[in-house]
Design a protein around this motif. Structure first.
Motif, PDB file in Angstrom:
ATOM      1  N   PRO A 129       5.484   7.440  11.509  1.00  0.00           N
ATOM      2  CA  PRO A 129       6.823   7.997  11.715  1.00  0.00           C
ATOM      3  C   PRO A 129       7.591   7.343  12.856  1.00  0.00           C
ATOM      4  CG  PRO A 129       5.125   9.517  12.488  1.00  0.00           C
ATOM      5  CD  PRO A 129       4.417   8.415  11.767  1.00  0.00           C
ATOM      6  N   ASN A 130       6.892   6.801  13.862  1.00  0.00           N
ATOM      7  CA  ASN A 130       7.593   6.211  15.009  1.00  0.00           C
ATOM      8  C   ASN A 130       8.329   4.930  14.646  1.00  0.00           C
ATOM      9  OD1 ASN A 130       6.663   8.263  16.632  1.00  0.00           O
ATOM     10  ND2 ASN A 130       4.909   7.099  17.408  1.00  0.00           N
ATOM     11  N   ILE A 131       7.890   4.269  13.566  1.00  0.00           N
ATOM     12  CA  ILE A 131       8.550   3.046  13.129  1.00  0.00           C
ATOM     13  C   ILE A 131       9.505   3.326  11.974  1.00  0.00           C
ATOM     14  CG2 ILE A 131       8.162   0.671  12.322  1.00  0.00           C
ATOM     15  CD1 ILE A 131       5.398   0.790  13.460  1.00  0.00           C
ATOM     16  N   SER A 132       9.291   4.407  11.284  1.00  0.00           N
ATOM     17  CA  SER A 132      10.084   4.748  10.105  1.00  0.00           C
ATOM     18  C   SER A 132      11.387   5.438  10.496  1.00  0.00           C
ATOM     19  CB  SER A 132       9.262   5.665   9.185  1.00  0.00           C
ATOM     20  OG  SER A 132       8.033   5.062   8.826  1.00  0.00           O
ATOM     21  N   VAL A 133      12.320   5.449   9.550  1.00  0.00           N
ATOM     22  CA  VAL A 133      13.606   6.132   9.720  1.00  0.00           C
ATOM     23  C   VAL A 133      13.766   7.077   8.535  1.00  0.00           C
ATOM     24  CG1 VAL A 133      16.093   5.896   9.960  1.00  0.00           C
ATOM     25  CG2 VAL A 133      14.576   4.122  10.892  1.00  0.00           C
ATOM     26  N   GLU A 134      13.688   8.372   8.786  1.00  0.00           N
ATOM     27  CA  GLU A 134      13.699   9.347   7.699  1.00  0.00           C
ATOM     28  C   GLU A 134      14.957   9.187   6.848  1.00  0.00           C
ATOM     29  OE1 GLU A 134      11.739  11.728   5.429  1.00  0.00           O
ATOM     30  OE2 GLU A 134      10.938  11.375   7.437  1.00  0.00           O
ATOM     31  N   GLY A 135      14.741   9.110   5.512  1.00  0.00           N
ATOM     32  CA  GLY A 135      15.839   8.935   4.579  1.00  0.00           C
ATOM     33  C   GLY A 135      16.228   7.498   4.343  1.00  0.00           C
TER      34      GLY A 135
ATOM     35  N   TRP B 225       4.080   2.099   6.506  1.00  0.00           N
ATOM     36  CA  TRP B 225       2.693   2.561   6.452  1.00  0.00           C
ATOM     37  C   TRP B 225       1.794   1.408   6.855  1.00  0.00           C
ATOM     38  CZ3 TRP B 225       1.104   7.176   3.405  1.00  0.00           C
ATOM     39  CH2 TRP B 225       2.194   7.897   2.891  1.00  0.00           C
ATOM     40  N   ALA B 226       0.630   1.719   7.427  1.00  0.00           N
ATOM     41  CA  ALA B 226      -0.324   0.667   7.768  1.00  0.00           C
ATOM     42  C   ALA B 226      -1.742   1.221   7.729  1.00  0.00           C
ATOM     43  CB  ALA B 226      -0.040   0.088   9.150  1.00  0.00           C
ATOM     44  N   GLY B 227      -2.679   0.359   7.356  1.00  0.00           N
ATOM     45  CA  GLY B 227      -4.071   0.779   7.295  1.00  0.00           C
ATOM     46  C   GLY B 227      -5.007  -0.405   7.299  1.00  0.00           C
ATOM     47  N   PRO B 228      -6.289  -0.158   7.554  1.00  0.00           N
ATOM     48  CA  PRO B 228      -7.265  -1.247   7.679  1.00  0.00           C
ATOM     49  C   PRO B 228      -7.743  -1.775   6.345  1.00  0.00           C
ATOM     50  CG  PRO B 228      -8.350   0.841   8.004  1.00  0.00           C
ATOM     51  CD  PRO B 228      -6.886   1.153   7.833  1.00  0.00           C
ATOM     52  N   LEU B 229      -8.126  -3.026   6.339  1.00  0.00           N
ATOM     53  CA  LEU B 229      -8.791  -3.670   5.216  1.00  0.00           C
ATOM     54  C   LEU B 229     -10.097  -4.269   5.714  1.00  0.00           C
ATOM     55  CD1 LEU B 229      -5.783  -5.585   3.598  1.00  0.00           C
ATOM     56  CD2 LEU B 229      -6.829  -3.475   2.744  1.00  0.00           C
ATOM     57  N   SER B 230     -11.031  -4.450   4.815  1.00  0.00           N
ATOM     58  CA  SER B 230     -12.309  -5.019   5.228  1.00  0.00           C
ATOM     59  C   SER B 230     -12.684  -6.276   4.457  1.00  0.00           C
ATOM     60  CB  SER B 230     -13.428  -3.997   5.034  1.00  0.00           C
ATOM     61  OG  SER B 230     -13.618  -3.717   3.657  1.00  0.00           O
ATOM     62  N   SER B 231     -11.949  -6.605   3.411  1.00  0.00           N
ATOM     63  CA  SER B 231     -12.332  -7.720   2.552  1.00  0.00           C
ATOM     64  C   SER B 231     -12.171  -9.051   3.275  1.00  0.00           C
ATOM     65  CB  SER B 231     -11.486  -7.727   1.280  1.00  0.00           C
ATOM     66  OG  SER B 231     -11.713  -6.555   0.531  1.00  0.00           O
ATOM     67  N   GLN B 232     -13.250  -9.807   3.357  1.00  0.00           N
ATOM     68  CA  GLN B 232     -13.254 -11.143   3.960  1.00  0.00           C
ATOM     69  C   GLN B 232     -12.623 -11.104   5.355  1.00  0.00           C
ATOM     70  OE1 GLN B 232     -11.473 -13.636   0.950  1.00  0.00           O
ATOM     71  NE2 GLN B 232     -13.271 -13.523  -0.347  1.00  0.00           N
ATOM     72  N   ASN B 233     -11.561 -11.884   5.581  1.00  0.00           N
ATOM     73  CA  ASN B 233     -10.955 -11.936   6.908  1.00  0.00           C
ATOM     74  C   ASN B 233      -9.751 -11.004   7.060  1.00  0.00           C
ATOM     75  OD1 ASN B 233     -12.740 -13.981   7.786  1.00  0.00           O
ATOM     76  ND2 ASN B 233     -11.491 -15.515   6.747  1.00  0.00           N
TER      77      ASN B 233
END
Length: 419
Positions: A327-333, A338-346
């Protein structure tokens, strides 16, 4: 939980569960694939030829090779009455060769067959439900060679003296007792907040009411959040489905997945940007990828979206962790990030930047606002724009996305540069 912590622990996560180690796209022995369901396009108006044509098209288009391996018969396959032995039976006019024949047909193509029933006395269309017949029906499906059960709850209104949890659990035991691996998918529209309990005995569960073939227009009365008593039985838009996942994406984990309902890609109701956004979020948020369109008539543009290997790889990432709304980076409306971790390779992280306003806009993602990136300099990471199929440059300590169109999502994969 901060994303940096998630990125540090993903390689040590180990959650064991039945068939749903990944969100139903992978084709290895330990995971199961989802392909296509009859409901969105055909409702109850489908037959043996529909299923045969769809199965062969999954193969000829390359969709099966990409991981879409189930062919699911939704409501409408049944006769209105059980046979003299109390068993469900197919509509003889629609399926003259029977379900066993159909299972053999799809199995010969390297595919799997899914079927539909209900946890009540009747299903939504007043065909026989499985309440009180769970063991009989499970044994029947196993004998026919069925590989997947979509289990609805419309008939719960006629069996309401028993809780949904108890009725769903009864069928879970019945399926296991057959000795056949049958994927178990609950369809209870997010009722009673299933992310707290459905993972105990199912492979996937619906987290909301039925999806509507619309990007941002809901039917009347649809609730915008996940935590509401009126889950929006039908008519939930793509954008509202994404909005609901803000509150529950953290529940996604290998073993049982929150199902955002079928993909409306290829139904002719959305722009290319909207279909890409639809696919990006369903994949990143680890929803099962279930095609709802008539793939025998699908456009080349929509087909290319469904076949995008980089997006499918995000869905099938080994960590099985959905991104978090920031929410701190988003602007409602206007803008969602969104961001999240990945584990595949690098690969380290996935970022989704959605412009859901009415006009094109620039989206700036400050480096320091993504916890996973705080210890990295821009020169240490490669930023891949998945849909543009190109690598991006950073500007100082931020990612600058210029002129993002209305309803477009920038899907970014960040990977460590190997020295």
């Amino acid at each position: 939980m901060e994303l940096i912590a998630l990125c540090l622990i993903i390689n040590s996560l180990c959650v064991a569960s039945r068939l749903a180690v990944k969100p139903q796209m992978e084709t290895s022995a330990n995971t199961e694939a989802i392909g296509w369901n009859s409901w969105n396009t055909f409702k109850t108006n489908f037959n043996q030829s529909t299923i045969e044509d769809t199965a062969s098209t999954l193969v000829s288009t390359g969709l099966a090779r990409a991981g879409y391996n189930y062919v699911v018969l939704d409501e409408g396959w049944q006769a209105l009455t059980r046979d003299s032995h109390g068993r469900q039976q197919p509509n003889a006019t629609k399926f003259p060769s029977g379900i066993s024949y159909l299972a053999d047909y799809v199995h010969r193509l390297g595919l799997k067959l899914g079927i539909y029933s209900d946890a009540g006395i009747y299903d939504c269309g007043f065909y026989p439900g499985s309440y009180g017949f769970e063991e009989v029906d499970a044994d029947t499906y196993a004998t026919w060679g069925v590989d997947y059960l979509k289990y609805d709850n419309c008939g719960g209104f006629y069996a309401n003296t028993v809780s949904p949890q108890e009725r769903f659990l009864t069928m879970s035991y019945a399926l296991k007792n057959t000795g056949r691996d049958i994927f178990y998918s609950l369809c209870q529209w997010g009722n009673q907040f299933p992310w707290f309990w459905a993972d105990q005995f199912s492979d996937s569960y619906r987290m909301s009411g039925d999806i509507k073939s619309s990007f941002n227009s809901d039917s009347s009365g649809v609730c915008k959040t996940a935590y509401c008593l009126n889950t929006g039985y039908a008519g939930v838009s793509v954008l509202t489905m994404i909005r609901k996942m803000r509150e529950i994406s953290a529940f996604q984990a290998p073993g049982s997945w929150a199902d955002m309902d079928m993909l409306e890609i290829g139904t002719g109701t959305m722009t290319e940007f909207e279909e890409r956004t639809h696919f990006s979020f369903w994949a990143a948020l680890k929803s099962p990828l279930i095609i709802g369109a008539d793939i025998t008539k699908i456009s080349s543009t929509s087909l290319a979206i469904l076949l995008n290997k980089e997006v499918i790889a995000i869905s099938q990432d080994d960590a099985g962790i959905a991104p978090t709304f920031l929410p701190n980076i988003s602007v409602e409306g206007s803008v969602q990030v969104w961001a999240g971790p990945l584990s595949s390779q690098n690969s380290k992280c996935v970022i989704l930047a959605l412009n859901y306003g009415n006009n094109s806009t620039d989206i700036t993602i400050p480096w320091g606002q993504i916890p996973t990136l705080q210890n990295f300099k821009s020169a240490q990471l490669k930023i891949r724009d998945v849909w543009a199929e190109q690598n991006l440059k950073t500007t100082g300590m931020e990612i600058k996305l210029l002129n993002v169109s209305s309803h477009q999502t920038k899907l970014l994969v960040l990977s460590a540069i190997q020295r």
